[in-house]
Design a protein around this motif. Sequence first.
Motif, PDB file in Angstrom:
ATOM      1  N   GLY A 152       0.588  -1.165   0.016  1.00 15.89           N
ATOM      2  CA  GLY A 152      -0.117  -0.084  -0.191  1.00 15.89           C
ATOM      3  C   GLY A 152       0.791   1.333  -0.089  1.00 15.89           C
ATOM      4  N   GLN A 153       0.219   2.364   0.225  1.00 19.94           N
ATOM      5  CA  GLN A 153       0.824   3.597   0.086  1.00 19.94           C
ATOM      6  C   GLN A 153       1.024   4.351   1.542  1.00 19.94           C
ATOM      7  N   HIS A 154       2.354   4.641   1.710  1.00 22.00           N
ATOM      8  CA  HIS A 154       2.732   4.987   3.087  1.00 22.00           C
ATOM      9  C   HIS A 154       3.381   6.343   3.062  1.00 22.00           C
ATOM     10  N   GLU A 155       3.206   6.991   4.072  1.00 16.43           N
ATOM     11  CA  GLU A 155       4.244   8.471   4.111  1.00 16.43           C
ATOM     12  C   GLU A 155       5.332   8.259   5.345  1.00 16.43           C
ATOM     13  N   ILE A 156       6.539   8.771   4.511  1.00 14.99           N
ATOM     14  CA  ILE A 156       7.634   8.533   5.426  1.00 14.99           C
ATOM     15  C   ILE A 156       7.780  10.330   5.677  1.00 14.99           C
ATOM     16  N   ARG A 157       7.807  10.331   6.961  1.00 14.74           N
ATOM     17  CA  ARG A 157       8.105  11.941   7.353  1.00 14.74           C
ATOM     18  C   ARG A 157       9.322  11.894   8.253  1.00 14.74           C
ATOM     19  N   VAL A 158      10.092  13.191   8.038  1.00 14.25           N
ATOM     20  CA  VAL A 158      11.263  13.368   8.892  1.00 14.25           C
ATOM     21  C   VAL A 158      11.052  14.681   9.513  1.00 14.25           C
ATOM     22  N   THR A 159      11.431  14.976  10.881  1.00 11.22           N
ATOM     23  CA  THR A 159      11.368  16.294  11.292  1.00 11.22           C
ATOM     24  C   THR A 159      12.615  16.422  12.179  1.00 11.22           C
ATOM     25  N   LEU A 160      13.080  17.755  12.079  1.00 12.46           N
ATOM     26  CA  LEU A 160      14.387  18.020  12.977  1.00 12.46           C
ATOM     27  C   LEU A 160      14.245  18.485  14.142  1.00 12.46           C
ATOM     28  N   SER A 161      15.112  18.012  15.110  1.00 13.81           N
ATOM     29  CA  SER A 161      15.013  18.649  16.608  1.00 13.81           C
ATOM     30  C   SER A 161      16.379  19.085  16.995  1.00 13.81           C
ATOM     31  N   THR A 162      16.248  19.917  18.001  1.00 12.34           N
ATOM     32  CA  THR A 162      17.422  20.401  18.510  1.00 12.34           C
ATOM     33  C   THR A 162      18.242  19.418  19.553  1.00 12.34           C
ATOM     34  N   ASN A 163      19.410  19.451  20.048  1.00  9.01           N
ATOM     35  CA  ASN A 163      19.917  18.489  20.787  1.00  9.01           C
ATOM     36  C   ASN A 163      19.281  18.295  22.170  1.00  9.01           C
ATOM     37  N   ASP A 164      18.151  19.381  22.720  1.00 10.85           N
ATOM     38  CA  ASP A 164      17.480  19.048  23.812  1.00 10.85           C
ATOM     39  C   ASP A 164      16.203  18.603  23.455  1.00 10.85           C
ATOM     40  N   HIS A 165      16.081  18.100  22.071  1.00 14.46           N
ATOM     41  CA  HIS A 165      14.872  17.681  21.954  1.00 14.46           C
ATOM     42  C   HIS A 165      13.576  18.278  21.684  1.00 14.46           C
ATOM     43  N   ARG A 166      13.709  19.584  21.197  1.00 13.68           N
ATOM     44  CA  ARG A 166      12.537  20.443  20.748  1.00 13.68           C
ATOM     45  C   ARG A 166      12.598  20.361  19.347  1.00 13.68           C
ATOM     46  N   ALA A 167      11.444  20.193  18.831  1.00 16.27           N
ATOM     47  CA  ALA A 167      11.199  20.551  17.185  1.00 16.27           C
ATOM     48  C   ALA A 167      11.576  21.708  16.725  1.00 16.27           C
ATOM     49  N   TYR A 168      12.364  21.948  15.540  1.00 14.41           N
ATOM     50  CA  TYR A 168      12.703  23.164  15.014  1.00 14.41           C
ATOM     51  C   TYR A 168      11.715  23.882  13.983  1.00 14.41           C
ATOM     52  N   VAL A 169      11.204  25.166  14.500  1.00 11.12           N
ATOM     53  CA  VAL A 169      10.350  25.931  13.737  1.00 11.12           C
ATOM     54  C   VAL A 169      10.856  27.108  13.445  1.00 11.12           C
ATOM     55  N   VAL A 170      10.812  27.287  11.965  1.00 10.83           N
ATOM     56  CA  VAL A 170      10.996  28.548  11.415  1.00 10.83           C
ATOM     57  C   VAL A 170       9.888  29.516  11.043  1.00 10.83           C
ATOM     58  N   GLY A 171       9.791  30.590  11.447  1.00  8.18           N
ATOM     59  CA  GLY A 171       8.515  31.239  11.649  1.00  8.18           C
ATOM     60  C   GLY A 171       7.387  30.708  12.196  1.00  8.18           C
ATOM     61  N   ASP A 172       6.612  30.206  11.390  1.00  8.21           N
ATOM     62  CA  ASP A 172       5.386  29.470  11.951  1.00  8.21           C
ATOM     63  C   ASP A 172       5.501  28.169  11.273  1.00  8.21           C
ATOM     64  N   SER A 173       6.508  27.694  10.466  1.00  8.64           N
ATOM     65  CA  SER A 173       6.644  26.490   9.836  1.00  8.64           C
ATOM     66  C   SER A 173       7.556  25.459  10.601  1.00  8.64           C
ATOM     67  N   PRO A 174       7.526  24.422  10.829  1.00  8.16           N
ATOM     68  CA  PRO A 174       8.169  23.285  11.186  1.00  8.16           C
ATOM     69  C   PRO A 174       8.976  22.817  10.469  1.00  8.16           C
ATOM     70  N   VAL A 175      10.180  22.415  10.782  1.00  7.97           N
ATOM     71  CA  VAL A 175      11.173  21.982   9.749  1.00  7.97           C
ATOM     72  C   VAL A 175      10.939  20.429   9.560  1.00  7.97           C
ATOM     73  N   THR A 176      10.400  19.915   8.569  1.00  9.51           N
ATOM     74  CA  THR A 176       9.820  18.729   8.322  1.00  9.51           C
ATOM     75  C   THR A 176       9.716  18.587   6.829  1.00  9.51           C
ATOM     76  N   ALA A 177       9.661  17.260   6.456  1.00 11.17           N
ATOM     77  CA  ALA A 177       9.378  16.962   5.041  1.00 11.17           C
ATOM     78  C   ALA A 177       8.914  15.640   5.028  1.00 11.17           C
ATOM     79  N   SER A 178       8.258  15.104   3.964  1.00  7.68           N
ATOM     80  CA  SER A 178       7.605  13.762   3.723  1.00  7.68           C
ATOM     81  C   SER A 178       7.657  13.606   2.250  1.00  7.68           C
ATOM     82  N   ILE A 179       7.646  12.273   2.093  1.00  8.61           N
ATOM     83  CA  ILE A 179       7.407  11.533   0.903  1.00  8.61           C
ATOM     84  C   ILE A 179       6.707  10.427   0.815  1.00  8.61           C
TER      85      ILE A 179
END
Length: 261
Positions: A229-256
């Motif tokens: 079937g169809q699946h979404e692979i997603r990656v998000t970026l986090s800081t060393n202290d485990h917080r998700a990066y956000v640039v402006g109002d957009s999280p740093v993430t990508a999917s395929i």
Amino acid sequence: MKARKVLGFLLLVGVVAAGGYTLLKPKQPPPILLTNAKAAPLEMGASQLAVFVSIENSGPSDTLLFASAPDAKSAAFSQTFGPLALPSGSTSALAADGVFLKLNDVRGPLDHGRTLPISLTFAKAGTLTTRARIVAFRNQGNAANYGLFGIGDICRVGDGEPAPHIELEASKIETGWTIDILSDDFEFTPELADGPHVPGTGHGHIYVNGLKLGRLYSASTSIGHLPVGQHEIRVTLSTNDHRAYVVGDSPVTASIQIHSD
């Protein structure tokens, strides 16, 4: 004639022996093992719990279908992004920074250390049961407000700091898939994990349909075969202290999107 009788007797003994071996042969354990199950209250004084559990799959790909908990009025996954697929030979998790199990109206006191029976049902492995130990109250961060998985916190990139950006590429290989992370203004720093925040450095988190597969400390990783079937692979970026990066109002993430057949 005697030879025929002896031969028949030997065949009968062989059949009985084979049957006895089948009965005595130990049952093979399921290829999926549930470990490190924890339950954390989501609100002070409330009867709602978030359950996190590691899912070790040593066998073929499988799918987590649903969950149940006899001590709760209802049990449901926190979010749904498609089938909760488990790659072959992988360790996934119901996690605070991914899809987790939410229990509503849990009966009895939510005392620290109390354990609750939890059952997870898989398409191939069937229903497996573990016990989740209640731990301390879990603060909810702002990750969900930015479209991120789970209940974690964020790190907004400041003025003049590196503003990470990523894209993904997926390649089919004999053992499953290779996922490459193409990044700008970001450095994977495994040696700084769990340390203080350094702008533009950190690690990634990888998910299949919202189910967390783990952390990434390099720009390339591989996952096993997935259910058809169809699946979404997603990656998000986090800081060393485990917080998700956000640039402006957009999280740093990508999917395929990948298709498994």
